[in-house]
Motif scaffolding. Structure first.
Motif, PDB file in Angstrom:
ATOM      1  N   ARG A  23       0.686  -1.411  -0.392  1.00  0.00           N
ATOM      2  CA  ARG A  23       0.150   0.022  -0.029  1.00  0.00           C
ATOM      3  C   ARG A  23       0.967   1.432   0.204  1.00  0.00           C
ATOM      4  N   ILE A  24       1.910   1.191   0.627  1.00  0.00           N
ATOM      5  CA  ILE A  24       2.939   2.308   0.634  1.00  0.00           C
ATOM      6  C   ILE A  24       3.422   2.475  -0.854  1.00  0.00           C
ATOM      7  N   LEU A  25       3.931   1.501  -1.280  1.00  0.00           N
ATOM      8  CA  LEU A  25       4.392   1.728  -2.720  1.00  0.00           C
ATOM      9  C   LEU A  25       3.589   1.964  -3.727  1.00  0.00           C
ATOM     10  N   LEU A  26       2.382   1.923  -3.407  1.00  0.00           N
ATOM     11  CA  LEU A  26       1.059   2.305  -4.401  1.00  0.00           C
ATOM     12  C   LEU A  26       0.500   3.926  -4.105  1.00  0.00           C
ATOM     13  N   GLY A  27       1.242   4.341  -2.963  1.00  0.00           N
ATOM     14  CA  GLY A  27       0.891   5.671  -2.465  1.00  0.00           C
ATOM     15  C   GLY A  27      -0.406   5.648  -1.571  1.00  0.00           C
ATOM     16  N   LEU A  28      -1.145   4.591  -1.286  1.00  0.00           N
ATOM     17  CA  LEU A  28      -2.287   4.327  -0.588  1.00  0.00           C
ATOM     18  C   LEU A  28      -1.971   4.804   0.976  1.00  0.00           C
ATOM     19  N   LEU A  29      -0.687   4.602   1.454  1.00  0.00           N
ATOM     20  CA  LEU A  29      -0.342   4.864   2.797  1.00  0.00           C
ATOM     21  C   LEU A  29       0.938   5.673   2.472  1.00  0.00           C
TER      22      LEU A  29
ATOM     23  N   ALA B 172       4.031   7.042   4.326  1.00  0.00           N
ATOM     24  CA  ALA B 172       4.980   6.849   5.386  1.00  0.00           C
ATOM     25  C   ALA B 172       5.750   8.034   5.709  1.00  0.00           C
ATOM     26  N   ASP B 173       6.163   8.194   6.967  1.00  0.00           N
ATOM     27  CA  ASP B 173       6.937   9.297   7.545  1.00  0.00           C
ATOM     28  C   ASP B 173       8.482   9.098   7.035  1.00  0.00           C
ATOM     29  N   HIS B 174       8.854  10.254   6.452  1.00  0.00           N
ATOM     30  CA  HIS B 174      10.404  10.143   5.776  1.00  0.00           C
ATOM     31  C   HIS B 174      10.700   9.047   5.051  1.00  0.00           C
ATOM     32  N   GLN B 175       9.779   8.930   4.180  1.00  0.00           N
ATOM     33  CA  GLN B 175       9.856   7.628   2.992  1.00  0.00           C
ATOM     34  C   GLN B 175      10.699   7.994   2.039  1.00  0.00           C
ATOM     35  N   ARG B 176      11.677   6.928   1.970  1.00  0.00           N
ATOM     36  CA  ARG B 176      12.711   7.083   0.790  1.00  0.00           C
ATOM     37  C   ARG B 176      12.395   5.765  -0.273  1.00  0.00           C
ATOM     38  N   ILE B 177      11.565   6.177  -0.994  1.00  0.00           N
ATOM     39  CA  ILE B 177      10.965   4.994  -2.216  1.00  0.00           C
ATOM     40  C   ILE B 177      11.209   5.538  -3.552  1.00  0.00           C
ATOM     41  N   SER B 178      11.904   4.775  -4.252  1.00  0.00           N
ATOM     42  CA  SER B 178      12.054   5.076  -5.643  1.00  0.00           C
ATOM     43  C   SER B 178      11.802   4.156  -6.481  1.00  0.00           C
ATOM     44  N   ILE B 179      10.812   4.329  -7.621  1.00  0.00           N
ATOM     45  CA  ILE B 179      10.160   3.330  -8.453  1.00  0.00           C
ATOM     46  C   ILE B 179      10.392   3.844  -9.668  1.00  0.00           C
ATOM     47  N   PHE B 180      11.152   3.065 -10.704  1.00  0.00           N
ATOM     48  CA  PHE B 180      11.359   3.582 -12.074  1.00  0.00           C
ATOM     49  C   PHE B 180      12.589   4.560 -12.113  1.00  0.00           C
ATOM     50  N   GLY B 181      13.375   4.428 -10.862  1.00  0.00           N
ATOM     51  CA  GLY B 181      14.493   5.563 -10.853  1.00  0.00           C
ATOM     52  C   GLY B 181      13.871   7.055 -10.385  1.00  0.00           C
ATOM     53  N   GLN B 182      12.505   7.092 -10.072  1.00  0.00           N
ATOM     54  CA  GLN B 182      11.872   8.323  -9.357  1.00  0.00           C
ATOM     55  C   GLN B 182      11.441   8.260  -8.166  1.00  0.00           C
TER      56      GLN B 182
ATOM     57  N   LEU C  40       9.014   8.592  -5.435  1.00  0.00           N
ATOM     58  CA  LEU C  40       7.491   8.340  -5.270  1.00  0.00           C
ATOM     59  C   LEU C  40       6.895   9.534  -4.721  1.00  0.00           C
ATOM     60  N   ASN C  41       7.388  10.261  -3.848  1.00  0.00           N
ATOM     61  CA  ASN C  41       6.716  11.486  -3.175  1.00  0.00           C
ATOM     62  C   ASN C  41       6.478  12.592  -4.410  1.00  0.00           C
ATOM     63  N   SER C  42       7.246  12.838  -5.150  1.00  0.00           N
ATOM     64  CA  SER C  42       7.267  14.015  -6.017  1.00  0.00           C
ATOM     65  C   SER C  42       7.091  13.347  -7.565  1.00  0.00           C
ATOM     66  N   ASN C  43       6.865  12.165  -7.823  1.00  0.00           N
ATOM     67  CA  ASN C  43       6.527  11.720  -9.268  1.00  0.00           C
ATOM     68  C   ASN C  43       5.273  10.559  -9.099  1.00  0.00           C
ATOM     69  N   ARG C  44       4.485  10.638  -8.285  1.00  0.00           N
ATOM     70  CA  ARG C  44       3.288   9.738  -7.635  1.00  0.00           C
ATOM     71  C   ARG C  44       2.753   9.336  -9.086  1.00  0.00           C
ATOM     72  N   LEU C  45       2.013  10.338  -9.561  1.00  0.00           N
ATOM     73  CA  LEU C  45       1.019  10.005 -10.908  1.00  0.00           C
ATOM     74  C   LEU C  45       1.667   9.528 -12.031  1.00  0.00           C
ATOM     75  N   ALA C  46       2.690   9.862 -12.178  1.00  0.00           N
ATOM     76  CA  ALA C  46       3.450   9.404 -13.637  1.00  0.00           C
ATOM     77  C   ALA C  46       3.878   8.010 -13.310  1.00  0.00           C
TER      78      ALA C  46
END
Length: 302
Positions: free
Chosen positions: A49-55, A57-67, A69-75
Motif C-alpha cells: 500500500r505504501i508503494l502504491l501511495g495508498l499509505l 510513510a514518514d520520511h519515506q525513501r522510495i524510488s520506483i522506475f528511478g524516480q 514516489l513523493n514527487s512523481n506519484r501520478l507518473a
C-alpha cells in the motif's frame, strides 16, 4: 540489472508508539518475479500500500522506475498495475463489461480488452456475468483489469489466497507467462511457502516488519541445501564420532543414527570408505529433507 523498486530505511507505523515496518531496504530487479514472503501480519500488505501511495510513510525513501514516489506519484502509478486484497468487480455485469468500464477510466485502446482476455484465459467467458465466475476466474479478471493499460510493473497481494489447487496452478502459470512472454516485473506477496519455489526469481522474507532475507531464489535454495542433513545409521555411532567431529556438525538423533550437517555429496563416498575401513557396519546413508518451511523457521527468530 536495474532495480525498478528501491526503498531505503523505510519505516512506518499506524501510530507513533507502534511501528509496523522497520528500516526496510527493498531491491526489486527489472523483469523479476519478486515474492514477498511472510506470515499474516508481517507487514506485506502495508508495504504494498505504501508503494502504491495508498499509505504515506514518514520520511519515506522510495524510488520506483528511478524516480522518487513523493514527487512523481501520478507518473509512476500510470506504469503500475495492482491487485490489493479483494478485487473490485461488478458482479451484475459481464467480464467484458467490467473491462470496458475500466478501459474508459484508463483511456486505453479498445483492442486491449480482447488482448487481456486472451492473456488471462477468459476469452470464452467474456460474456458471462461475473457472479457466475469461479473465484479463480474472478482473480484472473482482476489481473486483466490491472493489465489494461499495459503496465511495466504488476503488484499482486496474495493472488492465490482462497483458491483451490486448479485456481492456484492457473494464477501461477499466468504470473510466469507475464514475466517470460510480456517481460513484466511482478511483486507478489504470499504466505504460501510452496509457491515460492515454483514461481519466484527473487525472495524477500518479512517478519514483524523486518526484512530478514533478500536475494535470488537460487541463493535461498543454496541455503536450503546447506541446511540439509546427512543421516547415517550404523552399528556403533560412538566409534564413528572421532572421524566426524573435526570436520562436520554432528548430533545423535537415535541410538544408531547420526545427523551430519555441512557435508557435500562429494564428501559422502570418502567418508563411507573411511568408516568401512574401521569395520563399522553402515545400515543406511542418505541426505534427509530440509523443506522451505524448515528453512523459513530457521531464518525467523522464535
Amino acid at each position: 540489472m536495474t532495480n525498478i523498486i528501491e526503498t531505503k530505511d523505510l519505516n512506518f507505523g499506524f501510530s507513533p508508539s507502534v511501528r509496523t515496518l522497520h528500516h526496510l531496504n527493498l531491491q526489486i530487479e527489472s523483469e523479476s518475479i519478486y515474492c514477498f514472503l511472510g506470515p499474516n501480519g508481517a507487514g506485506k500488505t502495508t508495504t504494498l500500500r505504501i508503494l502504491l501511495g495508498l499509505l504515506k510513510a514518514d520520511h519515506q525513501r522510495i524510488s520506483i522506475f528511478g524516480q522518487h514516489l513523493n514527487s512523481n506519484r501520478l507518473a509512476i502509478l500510470k506504469r503500475i498495475g495492482s491487485l490489493i486484497e479483494q478485487p473490485s468487480l461488478y458482479h451484475h455485469l459481464t467480464g467484458h463489461q467490467n473491462l470496458e468500464l475500466y478501459r474508459l477510466t484508463f483511456r486505453c485502446d479498445q483492442k486491449r480488452i480482447p488482448e487481456v482476455l486472451s492473456i488471462t484465459g477468459l476469452s470464452e467467458a467474456r460474456h458471462q456475468l461475473v457472479k457466475t465466475y469461479s473465484l479463480g476466474m474472478k482473480q484472473r479478471l482482476a489481473i486483466a483489469l490491472a493489465l489494461l493499460h499495459d503496465p511495466e510493473l504488476l503488484i499482486l497481494d496474495e493472488p492465490t489466497n482462497g483458491l483451490d489447487p486448479q485456481g492456484i496452478i492457473e494464477i501461477r502459470g499466468l504470473i510466469k507467462q507475464l514475466k517470460e512472454e510480456f517481460h513484466k516485473t511482478i511483486l507478489v506477496s504470499s504466505h504460501l511457502l510452496s509457491e515460492v519455489e515454483k514461481i519466484a526469481t527473487h525472495v524477500g522474507i518479512l517478519h514483524k516488519g523486518c526484512l530478514l532475507f533478500q536475494g535470488s531464489s537460487r541463493s535461498l535454495m543454496e541455503m536450503k541445501s546447506e541446511n540439509t542433513a546427512f543421516e547415517l545409521e550404523l552399528d556403533a555411532p560412538e566409534k564413528a564420532m572421532p572421524h566426524l567431529e573435526n570436520s562436520f556438525n554432528v548430533r545423535k538423533i537415535s541410538e544408531t543414527t547420526l545427523s551430519i550437517t555441512g557435508m557435500t555429496k562429494e564428501q559422502v563416498p570418502v567418508l563411507l570408505a573411511r568408516l568401512v575401513k574401521q569395520d563399522l557396519r553402515i545400515y543406511r546413508a542418505a541426505f534427509g529433507t530440509c523443506s522451505l518451511e524448515d528453512l523459513f523457521l530457521d531464518i525467523i527468530p522464535s
